[in-house]
Design a protein around this motif. Structure first.
Motif, PDB file in Angstrom:
ATOM      1  N   VAL A  45       7.731   0.337   7.568  1.00  0.00           N
ATOM      2  CA  VAL A  45       6.439   1.148   7.702  1.00  0.00           C
ATOM      3  C   VAL A  45       6.519   2.002   6.120  1.00  0.00           C
ATOM      4  N   ILE A  46       5.583   1.593   5.073  1.00  0.00           N
ATOM      5  CA  ILE A  46       5.582   2.307   4.035  1.00  0.00           C
ATOM      6  C   ILE A  46       4.300   2.633   3.653  1.00  0.00           C
ATOM      7  N   PRO A  47       4.316   3.799   2.721  1.00  0.00           N
ATOM      8  CA  PRO A  47       2.893   4.205   1.891  1.00  0.00           C
ATOM      9  C   PRO A  47       2.183   3.261   1.348  1.00  0.00           C
ATOM     10  N   ASP A  48       0.765   3.085   1.079  1.00  0.00           N
ATOM     11  CA  ASP A  48       0.016   2.284   0.404  1.00  0.00           C
ATOM     12  C   ASP A  48       0.476   2.611  -1.066  1.00  0.00           C
ATOM     13  N   ILE A  49       1.594   2.230  -1.492  1.00  0.00           N
ATOM     14  CA  ILE A  49       1.923   2.424  -2.797  1.00  0.00           C
ATOM     15  C   ILE A  49       2.310   1.032  -3.453  1.00  0.00           C
ATOM     16  N   GLN A  50       1.632   0.302  -4.425  1.00  0.00           N
ATOM     17  CA  GLN A  50       1.926  -0.862  -5.010  1.00  0.00           C
ATOM     18  C   GLN A  50       3.353  -1.152  -5.275  1.00  0.00           C
ATOM     19  N   ALA A  51       3.953  -0.123  -5.861  1.00  0.00           N
ATOM     20  CA  ALA A  51       5.481  -0.569  -6.160  1.00  0.00           C
ATOM     21  C   ALA A  51       6.535  -0.416  -5.006  1.00  0.00           C
ATOM     22  N   ASP A  52       6.163   0.403  -3.956  1.00  0.00           N
ATOM     23  CA  ASP A  52       6.851   0.501  -2.741  1.00  0.00           C
ATOM     24  C   ASP A  52       6.744  -0.724  -1.804  1.00  0.00           C
ATOM     25  N   ILE A  53       5.543  -1.417  -1.922  1.00  0.00           N
ATOM     26  CA  ILE A  53       5.097  -2.647  -1.159  1.00  0.00           C
ATOM     27  C   ILE A  53       5.960  -3.804  -1.715  1.00  0.00           C
ATOM     28  N   GLU A  54       5.642  -4.010  -3.262  1.00  0.00           N
ATOM     29  CA  GLU A  54       6.667  -4.983  -4.016  1.00  0.00           C
ATOM     30  C   GLU A  54       8.081  -4.710  -3.428  1.00  0.00           C
TER      31      GLU A  54
END
Length: 176
Positions: A45-54
Protein backbone atom coordinates in the motif's frame (compact mmCIF):
# COMPACT_ATOMS: atom_id res chain seq x y z
CA UNK A 1 5.80 -24.28 -5.97
CA UNK A 2 3.96 -21.25 -4.65
CA UNK A 3 3.15 -18.65 -7.29
CA UNK A 4 3.80 -15.05 -6.30
CA UNK A 5 1.32 -12.34 -7.26
CA UNK A 6 1.90 -8.67 -6.48
CA UNK A 7 -0.94 -6.52 -5.19
CA UNK A 8 -0.36 -2.75 -5.17
CA UNK A 9 -2.83 -0.23 -3.78
CA UNK A 10 -1.97 3.32 -4.84
CA UNK A 11 -3.70 5.59 -2.34
CA UNK A 12 -2.44 8.55 -0.36
CA UNK A 13 -5.10 8.07 2.33
CA UNK A 14 -4.85 4.27 2.68
CA UNK A 15 -1.04 4.45 2.80
CA UNK A 16 -1.29 7.08 5.56
CA UNK A 17 -3.70 4.91 7.57
CA UNK A 18 -6.63 7.31 7.12
CA UNK A 19 -8.78 4.38 6.04
CA UNK A 20 -8.48 0.65 5.56
CA UNK A 21 -7.41 -0.63 2.16
CA UNK A 22 -10.50 -2.60 1.12
CA UNK A 23 -9.56 -2.52 -2.59
CA UNK A 24 -6.34 -4.49 -2.18
CA UNK A 25 -8.20 -7.02 -0.04
CA UNK A 26 -10.90 -7.27 -2.75
CA UNK A 27 -8.20 -8.28 -5.26
CA UNK A 28 -6.84 -10.92 -2.87
CA UNK A 29 -10.36 -12.27 -2.19
CA UNK A 30 -11.14 -12.42 -5.91
CA UNK A 31 -7.89 -14.24 -6.74
CA UNK A 32 -8.57 -16.68 -3.89
CA UNK A 33 -11.93 -17.41 -5.56
CA UNK A 34 -10.35 -17.83 -9.01
CA UNK A 35 -7.15 -19.76 -8.38
CA UNK A 36 -6.65 -23.37 -7.35
CA UNK A 37 -2.88 -23.01 -7.80
CA UNK A 38 -0.96 -22.38 -4.59
CA UNK A 39 -0.22 -18.64 -4.52
CA UNK A 40 1.05 -15.97 -2.19
CA UNK A 41 0.24 -12.25 -2.35
CA UNK A 42 3.11 -9.78 -2.10
CA UNK A 43 1.09 -6.80 -0.94
CA UNK A 44 1.99 -3.11 -0.95
CA UNK A 45 0.00 0.00 0.00
CA UNK A 46 1.77 3.10 -1.25
CA UNK A 47 0.99 6.78 -1.87
CA UNK A 48 -0.05 8.15 -5.26
CA UNK A 49 3.52 9.05 -6.22
CA UNK A 50 4.68 7.84 -9.63
CA UNK A 51 8.25 7.09 -8.53
CA UNK A 52 6.97 4.99 -5.58
CA UNK A 53 4.54 3.07 -7.80
CA UNK A 54 7.29 2.40 -10.35
CA UNK A 55 9.67 1.26 -7.60
CA UNK A 56 7.06 -1.16 -6.18
CA UNK A 57 6.31 -2.61 -9.64
CA UNK A 58 10.01 -3.08 -10.43
CA UNK A 59 10.70 -4.68 -7.04
CA UNK A 60 7.74 -7.09 -7.30
CA UNK A 61 8.55 -8.07 -10.90
CA UNK A 62 12.35 -8.19 -10.79
CA UNK A 63 13.17 -9.13 -7.19
CA UNK A 64 9.89 -10.60 -5.93
CA UNK A 65 9.44 -13.01 -8.83
CA UNK A 66 5.79 -12.10 -9.36
CA UNK A 67 4.25 -13.37 -12.59
CA UNK A 68 1.25 -11.07 -12.15
CA UNK A 69 1.04 -7.66 -10.51
CA UNK A 70 -2.42 -6.21 -10.00
CA UNK A 71 -2.82 -2.56 -9.05
CA UNK A 72 -5.81 -0.68 -7.73
CA UNK A 73 -6.25 3.05 -7.60
CA UNK A 74 -4.74 5.98 -9.42
CA UNK A 75 -6.39 5.35 -12.81
CA UNK A 76 -8.69 8.39 -13.00
CA UNK A 77 -8.13 11.89 -14.41
CA UNK A 78 -7.23 13.61 -11.11
CA UNK A 79 -3.77 15.21 -10.91
CA UNK A 80 -2.45 12.55 -8.46
CA UNK A 81 -3.79 9.62 -10.53
CA UNK A 82 -0.52 8.35 -12.05
CA UNK A 83 -0.71 4.53 -11.97
CA UNK A 84 -1.02 4.16 -15.79
CA UNK A 85 2.00 6.44 -16.28
CA UNK A 86 4.00 4.32 -13.81
CA UNK A 87 2.92 1.14 -15.62
CA UNK A 88 3.95 2.53 -19.01
CA UNK A 89 7.30 3.68 -17.60
CA UNK A 90 8.29 0.22 -16.30
CA UNK A 91 6.87 -2.05 -19.04
CA UNK A 92 8.58 -3.20 -22.23
CA UNK A 93 5.26 -4.01 -23.94
CA UNK A 94 1.86 -2.46 -23.42
CA UNK A 95 -1.30 -4.59 -23.57
CA UNK A 96 -4.04 -2.04 -24.30
CA UNK A 97 -6.76 -4.65 -24.82
CA UNK A 98 -7.04 -5.12 -21.06
CA UNK A 99 -8.01 -1.48 -20.47
CA UNK A 100 -10.31 -1.45 -23.48
CA UNK A 101 -12.25 -4.46 -22.21
CA UNK A 102 -12.41 -3.20 -18.61
CA UNK A 103 -13.82 0.17 -19.73
CA UNK A 104 -16.34 -1.57 -22.00
CA UNK A 105 -17.57 -3.73 -19.11
CA UNK A 106 -17.62 -0.85 -16.63
CA UNK A 107 -19.64 1.33 -19.03
CA UNK A 108 -22.51 -1.14 -18.60
CA UNK A 109 -22.73 0.04 -14.97
CA UNK A 110 -21.58 3.69 -14.86
CA UNK A 111 -21.17 6.36 -17.56
CA UNK A 112 -18.08 7.69 -15.76
CA UNK A 113 -16.14 4.52 -16.73
CA UNK A 114 -15.04 6.51 -19.75
CA UNK A 115 -12.85 8.52 -17.33
CA UNK A 116 -10.87 5.44 -16.31
CA UNK A 117 -7.38 5.04 -17.75
CA UNK A 118 -6.49 1.55 -16.58
CA UNK A 119 -4.08 -0.34 -18.79
CA UNK A 120 -1.76 -3.36 -18.69
CA UNK A 121 1.75 -4.21 -19.76
CA UNK A 122 4.58 -6.72 -19.62
CA UNK A 123 7.75 -6.25 -17.59
CA UNK A 124 10.09 -9.21 -18.06
CA UNK A 125 8.08 -12.26 -16.99
CA UNK A 126 5.38 -10.26 -15.20
CA UNK A 127 2.02 -9.05 -16.44
CA UNK A 128 0.97 -5.79 -14.75
CA UNK A 129 -2.76 -4.99 -14.78
CA UNK A 130 -4.27 -1.72 -13.51
CA UNK A 131 -7.72 -1.96 -11.94
CA UNK A 132 -10.09 0.74 -10.73
CA UNK A 133 -10.33 1.53 -7.02
CA UNK A 134 -13.80 0.35 -6.00
CA UNK A 135 -14.19 -3.30 -4.86
CA UNK A 136 -17.35 -3.85 -6.97
CA UNK A 137 -15.56 -2.49 -10.06
CA UNK A 138 -12.48 -4.59 -9.29
CA UNK A 139 -14.53 -7.80 -9.43
CA UNK A 140 -16.40 -6.74 -12.59
CA UNK A 141 -13.13 -5.89 -14.36
CA UNK A 142 -11.28 -9.02 -13.21
CA UNK A 143 -14.24 -11.20 -14.24
CA UNK A 144 -13.88 -9.70 -17.74
CA UNK A 145 -10.11 -9.92 -18.23
CA UNK A 146 -8.97 -12.81 -16.06
CA UNK A 147 -9.86 -15.57 -18.57
CA UNK A 148 -6.96 -14.28 -20.74
CA UNK A 149 -4.45 -13.80 -17.92
CA UNK A 150 -3.24 -17.41 -17.39
CA UNK A 151 -2.47 -17.85 -21.10
CA UNK A 152 -0.73 -14.45 -21.23
CA UNK A 153 1.45 -15.60 -18.33
CA UNK A 154 2.15 -18.87 -20.21
CA UNK A 155 3.29 -16.83 -23.23
CA UNK A 156 5.75 -14.76 -21.16
CA UNK A 157 7.17 -17.97 -19.67
CA UNK A 158 5.58 -17.60 -16.25
CA UNK A 159 4.11 -20.35 -14.06
CA UNK A 160 1.01 -22.31 -15.03
CA UNK A 161 -2.02 -20.80 -13.28
CA UNK A 162 -4.86 -23.22 -12.58
CA UNK A 163 -8.36 -21.86 -12.02
CA UNK A 164 -11.47 -22.99 -10.21
CA UNK A 165 -13.52 -23.64 -13.34
CA UNK A 166 -16.80 -23.37 -11.44
CA UNK A 167 -15.90 -19.72 -10.75
CA UNK A 168 -13.91 -18.64 -13.83
CA UNK A 169 -12.58 -20.45 -16.87
CA UNK A 170 -9.14 -19.62 -18.18
CA UNK A 171 -8.96 -19.68 -21.97
CA UNK A 172 -6.02 -21.46 -23.53
CA UNK A 173 -6.04 -22.34 -27.24
CA UNK A 174 -6.18 -26.06 -28.02
CA UNK A 175 -2.70 -27.54 -27.85
CA UNK A 176 -1.39 -24.71 -25.65
Amino acid sequence: MTIKIGIITASDRASAGVYEDISGQAIIDTLNDYLTSSWEPLYRVIPDIQADIEKAMIELADDGGCCLIVTTGGTGPAPRDVTPEATEAVCEKMMPGFGELMRQVSLQYVPTAILSRQTAGIRGKALIVNLPGKPKSIRECLDAVFPAIPYCIDLIEGPYLECNESVIKAFRPKGA
